[in-house]
Design an enzyme around this catalytic site. Structure first.
Site, PDB file in Angstrom:
ATOM      1  N   ILE A  15       0.870  -1.180   0.000  1.00  0.00           N
ATOM      2  CA  ILE A  15       0.000   0.000   0.000  1.00  0.00           C
ATOM      3  C   ILE A  15       0.899   1.219   0.000  1.00  0.00           C
ATOM      4  CG2 ILE A  15      -1.737   1.304   1.283  1.00  0.00           C
ATOM      5  CD1 ILE A  15      -2.547  -1.459   2.544  1.00  0.00           C
ATOM      6  N   PHE A  16       0.718   2.118  -0.998  1.00  0.00           N
ATOM      7  CA  PHE A  16       1.562   3.307  -1.122  1.00  0.00           C
ATOM      8  C   PHE A  16       0.892   4.501  -0.465  1.00  0.00           C
ATOM      9  CE2 PHE A  16       2.931   7.123  -3.548  1.00  0.00           C
ATOM     10  CZ  PHE A  16       4.273   7.106  -3.191  1.00  0.00           C
ATOM     11  N   GLY A  17       1.636   5.142   0.442  1.00  0.00           N
ATOM     12  CA  GLY A  17       1.170   6.353   1.107  1.00  0.00           C
ATOM     13  C   GLY A  17       2.006   7.545   0.690  1.00  0.00           C
ATOM     14  N   TYR A  18       1.354   8.682   0.446  1.00  0.00           N
ATOM     15  CA  TYR A  18       2.047   9.893   0.006  1.00  0.00           C
ATOM     16  C   TYR A  18       1.620  11.127   0.796  1.00  0.00           C
ATOM     17  CZ  TYR A  18      -2.392  10.324  -2.423  1.00  0.00           C
ATOM     18  OH  TYR A  18      -3.731  10.386  -2.708  1.00  0.00           O
ATOM     19  N   GLY A  19       0.705  10.960   1.737  1.00  0.00           N
ATOM     20  CA  GLY A  19       0.240  12.036   2.616  1.00  0.00           C
ATOM     21  C   GLY A  19       0.481  11.626   4.055  1.00  0.00           C
ATOM     22  N   SER A  20      -0.563  11.669   4.874  1.00  0.00           N
ATOM     23  CA  SER A  20      -0.392  11.357   6.298  1.00  0.00           C
ATOM     24  C   SER A  20       0.012   9.910   6.555  1.00  0.00           C
ATOM     25  CB  SER A  20      -1.673  11.679   7.068  1.00  0.00           C
ATOM     26  OG  SER A  20      -2.760  10.946   6.563  1.00  0.00           O
ATOM     27  N   GLU A  95     -10.054   6.709   4.123  1.00  0.00           N
ATOM     28  CA  GLU A  95      -9.865   7.383   2.838  1.00  0.00           C
ATOM     29  C   GLU A  95     -11.131   7.425   1.982  1.00  0.00           C
ATOM     30  OE1 GLU A  95      -7.163   8.910   2.749  1.00  0.00           O
ATOM     31  OE2 GLU A  95      -5.738   7.739   3.907  1.00  0.00           O
TER      32      GLU A  95
END
Length: 196
Positions: A15-20, A95
């Site tokens: 799972i790719f996260g780019y914010g919090s 989300e």
């Protein structure tokens, strides 16, 4: 695409996260890696009326905008076994339900590894949801971020933690959009404090 359709029968998922998610995943995972995805740029174009704002003053959080010439740095988390279902349940509330995001499978390139990319699930806010705010100048975005607060905390905290992550984990990457908004917001906070 529903995440469950993507991972049916799989015992692991990235799972790719780019914010919090880069500093606060709030789900159990096996391991994590810093890296990037290609074909997207990170932008503070999504509104948040729950975590970092409210209905009267929606905060601004990041989403991804397709751009073939850009890449976005963040963290990918590998979930395995029961973690797959648990993390998706959590993220679908965080989300999709609260934030109006869709999911896609993208190629994730771990930093410093010459191996092939891995497929990762990413949540993206789209322009057709009610909370999408769209483009604005760094000054407008920074001013909005400074005054917003939601159930999770200050919108300013979100901005500063994301900038801190980029500087500490991806020091070779210059995220002009992020850093220009950070500079505006910090200048505004300094002026507000000086006026007191």
């Amino acid at each position: 695409m529903k995440p469950q359709n993507t991972i049916a029968g799989k015992s692991s998922l990235w799972i790719f996260g780019y914010g919090s998610l880069v500093w606060k995943p709030d789900f159990k995972y096996n391991r994590s890696k810093v890296g990037h995805i290609q074909g997207y740029k990170r932008r503070f174009w999504h509104g948040d009326n729950f975590h970092r704002g409210n209905d009267e003053l929606p905060g601004r959080v990041v989403t991804l905008i397709e751009d073939d010439d850009e890449s976005t740095w963040g963290v990918a988390f590998e979930v395995t076994g029961a973690q797959v279902e648990e993390s998706l349940k959590y993220l679908n509330v965080r989300e999709t339900v609260c934030g109006g995001y869709v999911t896609k499978m993208v190629d994730f390139f771990p930093e410093g590894e010459s191996q092939s990319p891995v497929k990762a699930l990413v949540y993206i806010a789209t322009a057709d949801n009610a909370l999408y705010l769209g483009p604005a100048s760094p000054e407008e975005i920074g001013a909005q971020i400074v005054v917003c607060r939601g159930k999770t905390g200050l919108n300013l905290e979100y901005l500063l933690r994301l900038a801190e992550f980029m500087r500490s984990s991806c020091p070779h990457v210059e995220d002009h959009h992020l850093f220009s908004i950070e500079a505006v917001a910090l200048t505004m906070v300094s002026r507000l404090l000086a006026a007191k």
